[in-house]
Structure formats: structure tokens, C-alpha cells
Design an enzyme around this catalytic site. Structure first.
Site, mmCIF file in Angstrom:
data_model
loop_
_atom_site.group_PDB
_atom_site.id
_atom_site.type_symbol
_atom_site.label_atom_id
_atom_site.label_comp_id
_atom_site.label_asym_id
_atom_site.label_seq_id
_atom_site.Cartn_x
_atom_site.Cartn_y
_atom_site.Cartn_z
ATOM 1 N N ARG A 93 0.922 -1.281 0.021
ATOM 2 C CA ARG A 93 -0.118 0.115 -0.235
ATOM 3 C C ARG A 93 0.898 1.299 0.203
ATOM 4 O O ARG A 93 0.724 2.418 -0.852
ATOM 5 C CB ARG A 93 -0.749 -0.120 1.139
ATOM 6 C CG ARG A 93 -1.820 1.251 1.411
ATOM 7 C CD ARG A 93 -2.611 1.319 2.596
ATOM 8 N NE ARG A 93 -3.771 0.478 2.384
ATOM 9 C CZ ARG A 93 -5.014 0.743 1.680
ATOM 10 N NH1 ARG A 93 -5.052 1.932 1.140
ATOM 11 N NH2 ARG A 93 -5.910 -0.076 1.398
ATOM 12 N N THR A 128 -11.337 -0.978 13.034
ATOM 13 C CA THR A 128 -11.725 -1.721 14.035
ATOM 14 C C THR A 128 -12.819 -2.788 13.683
ATOM 15 O O THR A 128 -13.914 -2.248 13.851
ATOM 16 C CB THR A 128 -12.243 -0.705 15.176
ATOM 17 O OG1 THR A 128 -13.052 0.348 14.462
ATOM 18 C CG2 THR A 128 -11.007 0.261 15.927
ATOM 19 N N THR A 179 -13.362 4.090 15.298
ATOM 20 C CA THR A 179 -14.533 4.121 15.800
ATOM 21 C C THR A 179 -14.345 2.817 16.880
ATOM 22 O O THR A 179 -13.960 1.717 16.530
ATOM 23 C CB THR A 179 -15.825 3.792 15.057
ATOM 24 O OG1 THR A 179 -15.655 4.532 14.017
ATOM 25 C CG2 THR A 179 -16.960 3.513 15.709
ATOM 26 N N CYS A 194 -18.942 0.278 8.744
ATOM 27 C CA CYS A 194 -19.542 1.390 9.888
ATOM 28 C C CYS A 194 -20.735 0.702 10.337
ATOM 29 O O CYS A 194 -20.947 0.224 11.608
ATOM 30 C CB CYS A 194 -19.807 2.598 9.146
ATOM 31 S SG CYS A 194 -18.137 3.648 8.805
ATOM 32 N N ARG A 199 -15.135 -4.551 2.282
ATOM 33 C CA ARG A 199 -15.232 -4.957 3.506
ATOM 34 C C ARG A 199 -16.674 -5.298 4.110
ATOM 35 O O ARG A 199 -17.626 -4.451 3.884
ATOM 36 C CB ARG A 199 -14.740 -3.935 4.459
ATOM 37 C CG ARG A 199 -13.238 -3.800 4.274
ATOM 38 C CD ARG A 199 -12.593 -2.892 5.282
ATOM 39 N NE ARG A 199 -13.446 -1.785 4.883
ATOM 40 C CZ ARG A 199 -12.920 -0.303 5.446
ATOM 41 N NH1 ARG A 199 -12.247 -0.386 6.619
ATOM 42 N NH2 ARG A 199 -13.350 0.808 5.235
#
Length: 430
Positions: free
Chosen positions: A43, A88, A123, A263, A334
Site C-alpha cells: 500500500r 476496528t 470507531t 460502519c 469489507r
């Protein structure tokens, strides 16, 4: 601290250069000297070429940025203001996986110096910054909060794929371990946020504010999904119901659908985890999660029923799924609930083909063990439009009918089209 940063005598380090960390790092790098750290050397190599692996930012976004991209943690020793933006996730049992956060904290702890600041954006549940991360910082550095360094939390609010509301256009919540910390952190972020700063009274309040943003959205979507199931059994068009209800000024415009991503589909489990630690089993949050997590199985069952009604053996059918990313017009796969839907279909021995103009075939294979095809073939018994990519919005009836055999079935999970049986196919939407 702020004066030294502005005069480029001190540096900011951003740890984690994904969907959140990279825009933050580049925004800071237009005014300050920045170290962009990520543990993934591949990356980092792409970022050094001004190539965003997430495909969110163009090469122009890197121009004029005073930033060093690195995978070498020793470079962090040059920084004095640390921003943590690592993932997270949850594990297979829906339990928070703090490993990325703990590893980032240890790396910062090894570089921490008297007078430094550490701000977390990832988060988490309320209490995580001070209860889980702070002990690692102190243990690895030998320093003490307040006496030697300052701590803060400023929840990320970036919405991947949203080109209208970018980082600087969304009001930023900040908090600090004491008033001085909060003021300094607010001033640093205020340099890049046009929309303004909101100072939360404590780190735990800031942590809680972030996590409930996504809990609230999760619950509202779960209600829409449950209503869609009920109305489907009644033979009522859910989209028409929502349009009629939206004529009242205070009706909230949520729609049914698959809830994936990092999220909405993940963050509620952080609050659930903390609540259970305290001896309270949440009822409403749990219920919403169950409904949303059950939708892939519900949709798969619905398609199988439609196939059987047309005397088609599911084990002898071929289905095209269009879209695999967790939302439209991004490359992020994801926690994709479309992948769960594909697996549910495969449980019925259905032959599934998958296409997506944004998703990386290598990432899909690595993450889910699934294969993307470059272009659809033909002779499909059904097509499922699972993601509302712009590339799919203007497709017409002729396009779908050309892909399918007799008695074609189109499942429109995003409500992109308005079709009927008069159009020569069996059309169903959430």
C-alpha cells in the site's frame, strides 16, 4: 505545539492510510509536515506513486502534499502529534477485534516523547481510548498521561464515495484528556475543517457520539427491512409506501437493503460488547442487528421460491449477481453482505456469476474465496442487481432480457428500476 506544527518544526504522523487515514493525512500535509504510516508495504509503495489503493482519491489529491509515506515504524520517532485511523473490525463471533488498535498504540508508544499528543479516530466503544489504548501507550513509552503527553479522541466522519461532503465539509467532533489537550487538538483540526469544530466535554462522550451515529442508522434500516418483508407478504409495493409516507415533513427517508461495510454493519457490535460487559443485554440494538444480518438469507430464499414457482430446479440454474462492494461507486468490499447473499445462493447449489466494475478480483478472491467475471455471459435464469452503481442505473428491460432465458427473473435490491410483469419478466424489489 500548534505554532511548531505550523512552522514545520514538528510533524504530524497519521497511522493507518485507508479510507479514513489517507484523506486526513493529505489534508494535514497541505499545511503541515506529515508522516503517513501504514504497516502494509505494498500500500505504501502505491501511495508513493500517488496511487490510492482504495480508488477514492485521484493523483491530483497528492499534489503539493508535504508527506512521507512509510511502512517503517522507526520513522514515527520524528513525529510529535499522532493520529490513529486504523480499522476496528469484529471477529467471526462479532466480538471487537482491537488488534490493529493495540498494534498502532504500541508503535506510537515506542516513538512517544514528552510533550507529544496522541489522537484516536478509529470507531470504538466508550472507554476504549482511555481503558485499552492508554495503558499500551504508557507501558511502551514509560511516560505518563498529563505529566508527559496528552491524549484525545476525534471520531472519523468520512463517508466513502461521497464527493459532495468531503472531510473538510463535515463538522468535526474533538475531545481531550484535559482542557488544554482539547483546545490544542481543536486548533490543529480546525486548520483543515471548514465546517467547524465541536468540542465534546470528554473522550468517552466523543466515543459514544460516534458509535451511536451508526447504531441509529442500523436501527432505521432494520425497520425498513422488516417493513419490506411484511409488505411483500401482503403484496404491497414497499417503495410506493415509502414515497407516500415521505409526503409528511417529519418522515425519515430510510430505505430497505443489505447493510454491510465497516460502519453500520460493524459499529453496533462495539456498543453491544461494552453493554454486555456492564451486565446489560440490549434489546433494540440486538433486534436491529438480527434483522439486517438475516436479509441475505431472506433474499436467497425469495429467489429460490420464485424459481420453483416457474418449475426451475435451483441446482440447475444460473444466476448473475451485479455488484459486490458494500455500497455504490466505491471499491470497498469489507463486510459485504452481497458476499453473504452469494454464499446463501450457493447453499442451494445455484451456479452464481458475479460482476462488479469497482471491486478488485484479487481482493474478492482473498477476502471471500469468490471469483469475479469480467463481463456477464447469457442464459441466466435470474439476475440480481445488488449494488446501485451508477453504471447500472440506466440499464433497460432489453438489456436484462438479453441476459436471461425463458421466464426471466430480475431482483432489484436497490429499487433502481420500475418494471412490471407486462415488461416480460418477473420483477421483484425490496
Amino acid at each position: 505545539m500548534v505554532k511548531a506544527l505550523r512552522q514545520k518544526e514538528k510533524k504530524i504522523a497519521v497511522i493507518g492510510l485507508g479510507y479514513i487515514g489517507l484523506p486526513v493525512a493529505l489534508a494535514f500535509a497541505r499545511q503541515f509536515r506529515v508522516i503517513g504510516f501504514d504497516h502494509n508495504p505494498d500500500r505504501v509503495a502505491r501511495l508513493q506513486r500517488s496511487d490510492d489503493p482504495s480508488r477514492e482519491l485521484s493523483s491530483d489529491a497528492f499534489m503539493g502534499a508535504d508527506i512521507l509515506f512509510t511502512a517503517d515504524p522507526s520513522e514515527l520517532k520524528q513525529a510529535h502529534f499522532f493520529v490513529v485511523a486504523v480499522p476496528t473490525p469484529v471477529d467471526a463471533y462479532k466480538v471487537p477485534n482491537l488488534n490493529p488498535l493495540q498494534q498502532a498504540s504500541a508503535a506510537i508508544g515506542a516513538a512517544l516523547k514528552p510533550g507529544d499528543y496522541v489522537v484516536y479516530e478509529s470507531t470504538v466503544y466508550p472507554g476504549c481510548t482511555e481503558g485499552d489504548c492508554l495503558p499500551i501507550l504508557e507501558s511502551c513509552s514509560g511516560l505518563r498521561l498529563g505529566t508527559d503527553f496528552k491524549l484525545g479522541y476525534s471520531p472519523e466522519r468520512i463517508n466513502p464515495g461521497d464527493k459532495a461532503r468531503t472531510l473538510s465539509d463535515i463538522r468535526k467532533v474533538v475531545s481531550g484528556s484535559d482542557e488544554e489537550a482539547a483546545q490544542t487538538i481543536a486548533e490543529v483540526y480546525g486548520s483543515i475543517i471548514r465546517a467547524g469544530i465541536y468540542m465534546a466535554p470528554s473522550i468517552q462522550v466523543a466515543e459514544a457520539a460516534k458509535v451511536i451515529e451508526n447504531v441509529q442508522r442500523d436501527l432505521n434500516i432494520s425497520l425498513m427491512n422488516e417493513l419490506a418483508i411484511i409488505f411483500d407478504k401482503m403484496g404491497i409495493d414497499t417503495q410506493e409506501v415509502l414515497k407516500a409516507a415521505a409526503t409528511k415533513w417529519n418522515f425519515m427517508p430510510f430505505t430497505p437493503g443489505l447493510v454491510g461495510g465497516h460502519c453500520i454493519g460493524i459499529d453496533p457490535y462495539y456498543l453491544l460488547h461494552k453493554s454486555r460487559q456492564l451486565g446489560y443485554e440490549p434489546q433494540v440494538i440486538n433486534s436491529g442487528r438480527r434483522v439486517n444480518d438475516s436479509m441475505p438469507a431472506y433474499i436467497a430464499t425469495k429467489l429460490v421460491q420464485m424459481l420453483l414457482q416457474r418449475s426451475k430446479n435451483p441446482g440447475e440454474t444460473k444466476v448473475l449477481v451485479m455488484g459486490l462492494t458494500f455500497k455504490e461507486n466505491i471499491a470497498d468490499i469489507r463486510n459485504s453482505k452481497v458476499a453473504d447473499l452469494v454464499r446463501e445462493l450457493m447453499e442451494y447449489s445455484i451456479n452464481v456469476h458475479i460482476v462488479d466494475p469497482y471491486a478488485s478480483p484479487n481482493e474478492v478472491a482473498h477476502e471471500y474465496g469468490l471469483s469475479l467475471i469480467d463481463t456477464p455471459s447469457s442464459q441466466y435464469d435470474a439476475v440480481i442487481v445488488a449494488v446501485g452503481h451508477d453504471a447500472y442505473r440506466n440499464l433497460d428491460i432489453a438489456y436484462f432480457k438479453a441476459l436471461m432465458t425463458h421466464s426471466p427473473i430480475l431482483l432489484d435490491l436497490k429499487g433502481l428500476y420500475r418494471m412490471s410483469k407486462d415488461d416480460g419478466l418477473d420483477y421483484w424489489q425490496l
